[in-house]
Design a protein around this motif. Sequence first.
Motif, PDB file in Angstrom:
ATOM      1  N   GLY A   1       0.814  -1.215   0.000  1.00 36.54           N
ATOM      2  CA  GLY A   1       0.000   0.000   0.000  1.00 36.54           C
ATOM      3  C   GLY A   1       0.842   1.258   0.000  1.00 36.54           C
ATOM      4  N   LYS A   2       1.916   1.245   0.763  1.00 36.52           N
ATOM      5  CA  LYS A   2       2.816   2.404   0.795  1.00 36.52           C
ATOM      6  C   LYS A   2       3.452   2.633  -0.569  1.00 36.52           C
ATOM      7  CE  LYS A   2       4.072   2.078   5.701  1.00 36.52           C
ATOM      8  NZ  LYS A   2       5.172   1.774   6.653  1.00 36.52           N
ATOM      9  N   LEU A   3       3.864   1.555  -1.225  1.00 39.40           N
ATOM     10  CA  LEU A   3       4.482   1.694  -2.541  1.00 39.40           C
ATOM     11  C   LEU A   3       3.483   2.213  -3.568  1.00 39.40           C
ATOM     12  CD1 LEU A   3       6.673  -1.542  -2.817  1.00 39.40           C
ATOM     13  CD2 LEU A   3       7.465   0.808  -2.496  1.00 39.40           C
ATOM     14  N   SER A   4       2.287   1.643  -3.581  1.00 43.08           N
ATOM     15  CA  SER A   4       1.293   2.072  -4.559  1.00 43.08           C
ATOM     16  C   SER A   4       0.852   3.502  -4.299  1.00 43.08           C
ATOM     17  CB  SER A   4       0.086   1.134  -4.549  1.00 43.08           C
ATOM     18  OG  SER A   4      -0.488   1.066  -3.265  1.00 43.08           O
ATOM     19  N   SER A   5       0.725   3.889  -3.022  1.00 40.62           N
ATOM     20  CA  SER A   5       0.348   5.266  -2.701  1.00 40.62           C
ATOM     21  C   SER A   5       1.431   6.235  -3.162  1.00 40.62           C
ATOM     22  CB  SER A   5       0.133   5.413  -1.190  1.00 40.62           C
ATOM     23  OG  SER A   5      -0.963   4.660  -0.757  1.00 40.62           O
ATOM     24  N   GLY A   6       2.681   5.816  -2.994  1.00 35.08           N
ATOM     25  CA  GLY A   6       3.781   6.672  -3.421  1.00 35.08           C
ATOM     26  C   GLY A   6       3.787   6.899  -4.918  1.00 35.08           C
ATOM     27  N   LEU A   7       3.486   5.854  -5.680  1.00 35.69           N
ATOM     28  CA  LEU A   7       3.453   5.992  -7.132  1.00 35.69           C
ATOM     29  C   LEU A   7       2.312   6.899  -7.567  1.00 35.69           C
ATOM     30  CD1 LEU A   7       4.210   2.380  -8.426  1.00 35.69           C
ATOM     31  CD2 LEU A   7       5.696   4.383  -8.524  1.00 35.69           C
ATOM     32  N   VAL A   8       1.143   6.704  -6.962  1.00 32.93           N
ATOM     33  CA  VAL A   8      -0.021   7.515  -7.327  1.00 32.93           C
ATOM     34  C   VAL A   8       0.204   8.967  -6.955  1.00 32.93           C
ATOM     35  CG1 VAL A   8      -2.458   7.912  -6.879  1.00 32.93           C
ATOM     36  CG2 VAL A   8      -1.608   5.588  -7.155  1.00 32.93           C
ATOM     37  N   ALA A   9       0.787   9.207  -5.781  1.00 24.27           N
ATOM     38  CA  ALA A   9       0.982  10.570  -5.307  1.00 24.27           C
ATOM     39  C   ALA A   9       2.007  11.330  -6.135  1.00 24.27           C
ATOM     40  CB  ALA A   9       1.424  10.553  -3.846  1.00 24.27           C
ATOM     41  N   LYS A  10       2.789  10.600  -6.921  1.00 18.27           N
ATOM     42  CA  LYS A  10       3.805  11.254  -7.753  1.00 18.27           C
ATOM     43  C   LYS A  10       3.515  10.979  -9.220  1.00 18.27           C
ATOM     44  CE  LYS A  10       6.998  10.455  -3.985  1.00 18.27           C
ATOM     45  NZ  LYS A  10       8.034   9.545  -3.463  1.00 18.27           N
ATOM     46  N   ALA A  11       2.256  11.152  -9.575  1.00 15.00           N
ATOM     47  CA  ALA A  11       1.833  10.854 -10.937  1.00 15.00           C
ATOM     48  C   ALA A  11       2.563  11.700 -11.968  1.00 15.00           C
ATOM     49  CB  ALA A  11       0.321  11.070 -11.073  1.00 15.00           C
ATOM     50  N   ASP A  12       2.981  12.910 -11.551  1.00 13.81           N
ATOM     51  CA  ASP A  12       3.630  13.793 -12.514  1.00 13.81           C
ATOM     52  C   ASP A  12       4.983  13.252 -12.963  1.00 13.81           C
ATOM     53  OD1 ASP A  12       4.550  14.105  -9.924  1.00 13.81           O
ATOM     54  OD2 ASP A  12       5.142  16.194 -10.236  1.00 13.81           O
TER      55      ASP A  12
ATOM     56  N   GLU B   1      12.807   6.306   0.566  1.00 10.37           N
ATOM     57  CA  GLU B   1      11.779   5.587   1.314  1.00 10.37           C
ATOM     58  C   GLU B   1      11.188   4.458   0.481  1.00 10.37           C
ATOM     59  OE1 GLU B   1       7.548   6.393   3.682  1.00 10.37           O
ATOM     60  OE2 GLU B   1       8.609   8.046   2.703  1.00 10.37           O
ATOM     61  N   GLU B   2      10.938   4.731  -0.809  1.00 14.64           N
ATOM     62  CA  GLU B   2      10.405   3.702  -1.696  1.00 14.64           C
ATOM     63  C   GLU B   2      11.390   2.543  -1.817  1.00 14.64           C
ATOM     64  OE1 GLU B   2       7.795   6.509  -4.755  1.00 14.64           O
ATOM     65  OE2 GLU B   2       9.826   5.872  -5.292  1.00 14.64           O
ATOM     66  N   LYS B   3      12.658   2.879  -1.967  1.00 11.87           N
ATOM     67  CA  LYS B   3      13.671   1.840  -2.119  1.00 11.87           C
ATOM     68  C   LYS B   3      13.773   0.984  -0.862  1.00 11.87           C
ATOM     69  CE  LYS B   3      16.626   4.083  -5.558  1.00 11.87           C
ATOM     70  NZ  LYS B   3      17.984   4.620  -5.852  1.00 11.87           N
ATOM     71  N   ALA B   4      13.648   1.618   0.304  1.00  9.55           N
ATOM     72  CA  ALA B   4      13.725   0.877   1.567  1.00  9.55           C
ATOM     73  C   ALA B   4      12.554  -0.099   1.686  1.00  9.55           C
ATOM     74  CB  ALA B   4      13.737   1.846   2.738  1.00  9.55           C
TER      75      ALA B   4
ATOM     76  N   PHE C   1      10.776  -1.291  -0.827  1.00  8.80           N
ATOM     77  CA  PHE C   1      10.931  -2.307  -1.864  1.00  8.80           C
ATOM     78  C   PHE C   1      11.974  -3.341  -1.456  1.00  8.80           C
ATOM     79  CE2 PHE C   1      12.144  -4.200  -5.888  1.00  8.80           C
ATOM     80  CZ  PHE C   1      10.911  -4.362  -6.515  1.00  8.80           C
ATOM     81  N   SER C   2      13.041  -2.889  -0.800  1.00  8.36           N
ATOM     82  CA  SER C   2      14.063  -3.809  -0.309  1.00  8.36           C
ATOM     83  C   SER C   2      13.461  -4.771   0.719  1.00  8.36           C
ATOM     84  CB  SER C   2      15.220  -3.025   0.320  1.00  8.36           C
ATOM     85  OG  SER C   2      16.169  -3.894   0.914  1.00  8.36           O
ATOM     86  N   HIS C   3      12.609  -4.250   1.584  1.00  6.17           N
ATOM     87  CA  HIS C   3      11.961  -5.075   2.608  1.00  6.17           C
ATOM     88  C   HIS C   3      11.054  -6.117   1.955  1.00  6.17           C
ATOM     89  CE1 HIS C   3      10.210  -6.300   6.347  1.00  6.17           C
ATOM     90  NE2 HIS C   3       9.016  -5.805   6.050  1.00  6.17           N
ATOM     91  N   VAL C   4      10.254  -5.678   0.957  1.00  8.18           N
ATOM     92  CA  VAL C   4       9.369  -6.606   0.260  1.00  8.18           C
ATOM     93  C   VAL C   4      10.180  -7.661  -0.488  1.00  8.18           C
ATOM     94  CG1 VAL C   4       7.635  -6.819  -1.565  1.00  8.18           C
ATOM     95  CG2 VAL C   4       7.497  -4.931   0.065  1.00  8.18           C
ATOM     96  N   THR C   5      11.285  -7.236  -1.100  1.00  3.91           N
ATOM     97  CA  THR C   5      12.162  -8.174  -1.803  1.00  3.91           C
ATOM     98  C   THR C   5      12.692  -9.239  -0.862  1.00  3.91           C
ATOM     99  OG1 THR C   5      12.841  -6.502  -3.433  1.00  3.91           O
ATOM    100  CG2 THR C   5      14.308  -8.396  -3.132  1.00  3.91           C
ATOM    101  N   ALA C   6      13.081  -8.825   0.347  1.00  3.11           N
ATOM    102  CA  ALA C   6      13.594  -9.778   1.336  1.00  3.11           C
ATOM    103  C   ALA C   6      12.502 -10.770   1.738  1.00  3.11           C
ATOM    104  CB  ALA C   6      14.113  -9.038   2.560  1.00  3.11           C
ATOM    105  N   ILE C   7      11.273 -10.280   1.909  1.00  2.00           N
ATOM    106  CA  ILE C   7      10.160 -11.172   2.272  1.00  2.00           C
ATOM    107  C   ILE C   7       9.926 -12.190   1.163  1.00  2.00           C
ATOM    108  CG2 ILE C   7       7.688 -11.319   2.735  1.00  2.00           C
ATOM    109  CD1 ILE C   7       7.854  -8.527   3.961  1.00  2.00           C
ATOM    110  N   MET C   8       9.881 -11.717  -0.087  1.00  3.58           N
ATOM    111  CA  MET C   8       9.645 -12.625  -1.200  1.00  3.58           C
ATOM    112  C   MET C   8      10.779 -13.637  -1.349  1.00  3.58           C
ATOM    113  SD  MET C   8       6.707 -11.825  -2.148  1.00  3.58           S
ATOM    114  CE  MET C   8       6.686 -12.997  -3.521  1.00  3.58           C
ATOM    115  N   SER C   9      12.005 -13.204  -1.113  1.00  6.27           N
ATOM    116  CA  SER C   9      13.144 -14.125  -1.169  1.00  6.27           C
ATOM    117  C   SER C   9      12.996 -15.203  -0.101  1.00  6.27           C
ATOM    118  CB  SER C   9      14.457 -13.366  -0.965  1.00  6.27           C
ATOM    119  OG  SER C   9      14.693 -12.461  -2.020  1.00  6.27           O
ATOM    120  N   LEU C  10      12.569 -14.800   1.088  1.00  8.49           N
ATOM    121  CA  LEU C  10      12.355 -15.755   2.173  1.00  8.49           C
ATOM    122  C   LEU C  10      11.284 -16.772   1.792  1.00  8.49           C
ATOM    123  CD1 LEU C  10      12.599 -16.661   5.211  1.00  8.49           C
ATOM    124  CD2 LEU C  10      10.744 -15.022   5.651  1.00  8.49           C
ATOM    125  N   LEU C  11      10.128 -16.289   1.329  1.00  4.93           N
ATOM    126  CA  LEU C  11       9.007 -17.169   1.020  1.00  4.93           C
ATOM    127  C   LEU C  11       9.339 -18.135  -0.112  1.00  4.93           C
ATOM    128  CD1 LEU C  11       6.004 -14.649   1.229  1.00  4.93           C
ATOM    129  CD2 LEU C  11       6.904 -16.150   3.018  1.00  4.93           C
TER     130      LEU C  11
END
Length: 395
Positions: free
Chosen positions: A219-230, A277-280, A282-292
């Motif tokens: 949700g944080k990642l998607s909100s960040g993308l939407v909020a920076k539509a420009d 913040e986005e990279k941090a 995304f890094s966390h999500v990447t680590a979770i997916m790597s674990l799973l």
Amino acid sequence: MVSMDSTASTGSAGITPSAPETPPRLINWDLAATTAAKLTPAGPKMPQAQIRAAVANLRELSEVSVDHVHRITGLEAARDLRDSQVLIVDRAEWSKANARSFEALLQPALTELARKKPEQVKSAATGLSSSLTGTQMGAILSFLSSKVLGQYDPFCSLLPGGPAGGRLMLVAPNIIAVEQELNVEPADFRLWVCLHEQTHRVQFAAAPWLRDHMMEQIGKLSSGLVAKADTFGERLQQAAKALMSGKDKNDDGAGTGGGKVAVGATGTIMDLFQDPEEKAIFSHVTAIMSLLEGHANVVMDEVDASVVPTVKTIRQRFNARAKTRGALENWIRKIMGLDAKARQYTDGAKFVRAVVKQVGMEGFNQVWLRAENLPTEEEIHNADLWISRMDLSRP
């Protein structure tokens, strides 16, 4: 799709306030599902009797595999998976299910953002219309629907009537196509695939907090993308430019086409996340997916010939299969980040094996207790760091 109904009330002035405006749809997911269904080939042609037999066999083996997952992982959650369900689907059904889940997953973030910053959401809807349409997403789902063997979807519980514990989908046409391509024993290959996918189902049962945690991060990642539509269109173009120039994340930024792109770009959709913040996140999500993914692969590899008689042959032929991909498929896989996903399988499996070797499976299973126990991306590549942080010792 999740809808939020509100009942209007009459104020003291006798005026009925209007209900909150529904956030604009950034992607037409109905069109995406329809497009995917039209573009996706049906799969191997088989007599109806054989198809029914294969579906019944997959359903049976999916249940058989749970006992093996329990024995290998030691996770007691495998004993009771009643809150989730197993579906045997075709490619079109998989595409439709994912389109619905994607929209439901993004809806809470969009609703909250629309409440706080309605103009930015409207701007995003306009800015994305030429870059990321339902038709384009349908093409992506179509490609994926012919490649995915199985998927555990923990987010389908957001849908009306969705199972509380998620949904495991086994894509029968793809499993059959690959077993035919590899010329392996069908029952052995199907059980091997089920071991991986059922492990994901058990993971989320063992860590019931994990779904909400991942939803929050996404949700944080998607909100960040939407909020920076420009800047979204510019970032999308930059990712495509990096890809077309043949850039690698280890390059110095110069592509073969002579242009310059951001240092560290990978040429994939991951390049859309550029802020610290986005990279941090995304890094966390990447680590979770790597674990799973790594954990599920370890379970697959733990079985021997007593469980899957032809497992060695299956592993060899399945691993060699990636070398035969064509140039177009490799290009699509790269821009969608699927090569990075493949590395997650490898990196995550190395982490799991290293931890289990040092502190045993019981020590490793501490990872499922709380979000704070999840490994960082750095720890995925250095299991000793995680073991030290968890204050674990050899059993």
